[in-house]
Write an enzyme that holds these catalytic residues in place. Sequence first.
Site, PDB file in Angstrom:
ATOM      1  N   ARG A 123       1.001  -1.414  -0.076  1.00  0.00           N
ATOM      2  CA  ARG A 123       0.094  -0.037   0.041  1.00  0.00           C
ATOM      3  C   ARG A 123       0.784   1.266  -0.003  1.00  0.00           C
ATOM      4  NH1 ARG A 123      -2.914  -3.319   3.214  1.00  0.00           N
ATOM      5  NH2 ARG A 123      -4.559  -4.085   1.936  1.00  0.00           N
ATOM      6  N   LYS A 144       4.526  11.556 -11.006  1.00  0.00           N
ATOM      7  CA  LYS A 144       3.712  10.611 -11.751  1.00  0.00           C
ATOM      8  C   LYS A 144       4.493   9.249 -11.992  1.00  0.00           C
ATOM      9  CE  LYS A 144       1.022  13.580 -14.859  1.00  0.00           C
ATOM     10  NZ  LYS A 144       0.882  13.824 -16.422  1.00  0.00           N
ATOM     11  N   GLU A 186      13.104  18.437 -23.791  1.00  0.00           N
ATOM     12  CA  GLU A 186      12.372  18.772 -22.700  1.00  0.00           C
ATOM     13  C   GLU A 186      12.810  20.014 -21.676  1.00  0.00           C
ATOM     14  OE1 GLU A 186       9.456  17.239 -21.914  1.00  0.00           O
ATOM     15  OE2 GLU A 186       9.501  15.184 -22.605  1.00  0.00           O
ATOM     16  N   LYS A 228       9.861  22.816 -13.738  1.00  0.00           N
ATOM     17  CA  LYS A 228       8.667  21.749 -13.441  1.00  0.00           C
ATOM     18  C   LYS A 228       8.400  21.684 -11.965  1.00  0.00           C
ATOM     19  CE  LYS A 228       7.291  17.329 -14.143  1.00  0.00           C
ATOM     20  NZ  LYS A 228       7.545  16.007 -15.041  1.00  0.00           N
ATOM     21  N   GLU A 238      -2.682  17.432 -11.791  1.00  0.00           N
ATOM     22  CA  GLU A 238      -2.942  17.947 -13.061  1.00  0.00           C
ATOM     23  C   GLU A 238      -4.599  18.553 -12.959  1.00  0.00           C
ATOM     24  OE1 GLU A 238      -0.927  15.765 -15.806  1.00  0.00           O
ATOM     25  OE2 GLU A 238      -2.254  16.628 -17.415  1.00  0.00           O
ATOM     26  N   ARG A 242      -0.906  22.125 -14.549  1.00  0.00           N
ATOM     27  CA  ARG A 242       0.041  21.111 -14.931  1.00  0.00           C
ATOM     28  C   ARG A 242       0.110  20.740 -16.364  1.00  0.00           C
ATOM     29  NH1 ARG A 242       2.278  16.052 -11.126  1.00  0.00           N
ATOM     30  NH2 ARG A 242       3.735  15.427 -12.485  1.00  0.00           N
ATOM     31  N   ASN A 246       2.511  19.689 -20.976  1.00  0.00           N
ATOM     32  CA  ASN A 246       2.457  19.006 -22.223  1.00  0.00           C
ATOM     33  C   ASN A 246       2.609  19.512 -23.504  1.00  0.00           C
ATOM     34  OD1 ASN A 246       1.664  16.627 -20.720  1.00  0.00           O
ATOM     35  ND2 ASN A 246      -0.283  17.371 -20.246  1.00  0.00           N
ATOM     36  N   HIS A 249       3.365  18.004 -26.721  1.00  0.00           N
ATOM     37  CA  HIS A 249       3.018  16.572 -26.613  1.00  0.00           C
ATOM     38  C   HIS A 249       1.827  16.128 -27.232  1.00  0.00           C
ATOM     39  CE1 HIS A 249       6.261  17.076 -23.471  1.00  0.00           C
ATOM     40  NE2 HIS A 249       6.119  15.440 -23.373  1.00  0.00           N
ATOM     41  N   HIS A 253       3.369  13.172 -29.078  1.00  0.00           N
ATOM     42  CA  HIS A 253       2.740  11.606 -28.672  1.00  0.00           C
ATOM     43  C   HIS A 253       2.068  10.960 -29.985  1.00  0.00           C
ATOM     44  CE1 HIS A 253       2.320  12.646 -24.130  1.00  0.00           C
ATOM     45  NE2 HIS A 253       3.449  11.912 -24.186  1.00  0.00           N
ATOM     46  N   HIS A 266      10.944  10.222 -27.868  1.00  0.00           N
ATOM     47  CA  HIS A 266      10.070  10.876 -27.201  1.00  0.00           C
ATOM     48  C   HIS A 266      10.384  12.455 -27.406  1.00  0.00           C
ATOM     49  CE1 HIS A 266       6.846  12.404 -24.293  1.00  0.00           C
ATOM     50  NE2 HIS A 266       8.040  12.967 -23.757  1.00  0.00           N
TER      51      HIS A 266
END
Length: 366
Positions: A123, A144, A186, A228, A238, A242, A246, A249, A253, A266
């Site tokens: 947990r 994340k 990035e 960041k 998010e 946030r 992206n 992206h 993506h 990426h």
Amino acid sequence: MRTLKVSMGERSYPIHIGSDLYARLPGLLRDRGIGPDRPLMLVTDTHVRPLYGEKVTEPLREAGYRVGEATVPAGESSKSLEHLSRLVEEALRFGLDRQGVVLALGGGVVGDLAGFLAATYMRGIPFVQLPTTLLAHDSSVGGKVGVNHPLGKNVIGAFHQPVMVVFDVETLRTLPAREVISGYAEVVKEALIADASFADWLLRNSERLLRLEPALVEEAIWNGCRIKAEVVSRDEREAGLRAVLNYGHTIGHALEAASGYVGLTHGEGVSIGMVGAAMLGEALGTAREVVQPTKRLLTAFRLPVQLEGNWSEDDLLELMRRDKKVRGGAYTFVLPERIGAVRVVRGVPEEAIRKVLRQLAAGEGS
Ligand SMILES: NC(=O)c1ccc[n+]([C@@H]2O[C@H](COP(=O)([O-])OP(=O)(O)OC[C@H]3O[C@@H](n4cnc5c(N)ncnc54)[C@H](O)[C@@H]3O)[C@@H](O)[C@H]2O)c1
Ligand SMILES: [Zn+2]
């Protein structure tokens, strides 16, 4: 060593950036209340382990820590439930208990996977990020974590903040050149969304940054992490802000997915995506004169600014529609206001996106 703090109340944590930091890990862990009575589980991959595994474990063992080790194959395919399950098995065998702490040594793949192990094991137990790729300055901050599913990337995951990030910039010296360049995408993104003077600085120093001069790399990573960290401390889960991270992206993506995650890295996808976002911004009037400076900066880092090869416009649009950031069928984009500022724009017309994809393929300017 320079230290930055990510402010999130109880979940606040430090990011240490510098050279030869692994020798200092025992002290840094103790500063976070993690003494040798706590079992540690190092998770890394097959490329990173022979390079840096012992550099991390030796000082810890000398300081009296018990350290278990698990190694996954290098590459995105390790971000899976199968590998997660294997890690759980190894952790149980080693005797990692609720007092245990996971150490994630590697790039974004290891960080996401080991972070998700920590988020779910018994947990949830603490974890430390030890990023070894330039891209991982981004992925190791913000909490994340997760794995991929055959039907989608990053669809199984959690928000789980690390207790500390220790970025030893010396590790970047062994990184393949293409990964270095990809990581700079990035960093450039962080400058473009939040800090025009950082963007100028990057442009002036691109050659030295590509040569990985430690003091400059440290400065670049520090600024990237700072931006960041500012964004995620204001919007941990998010809810809104946030989303600016992206930038580039949505198209990026789609390109990555359409190339089967092998043709384009990426960072390369995001690079072309940021040029696309700049074009879209100019076309829709959210910004003026952003395409050329964006291209100049990306080109200085040898990043691609146009689409090479054959791409199906319909496939790319379909992929963008499936992107989890597209809500209610409407295309949502992060668009520039100027260099160093962006905003989220909903309901971007499909025709405008098609036009930008054609411009990108033709390598047009603005
Ligand atoms: N969690 C987040 O917020 C977030 C953000 C961006 C990306 N990501 C994730 O990050 C992943 C990509 O990360 P990445 O680009 O670091 O890829 P990666 O972890 O696969 O590393 C790239 C390659 O470099 C090797 N490597 C790592 N460090 C090295 C070193 N110092 N020297 C030599 N080789 C080294 C790795 O073994 C791998 O082969 C993706 O899965 C992406 O989804 C997550
Ligand atoms: Zn990214």
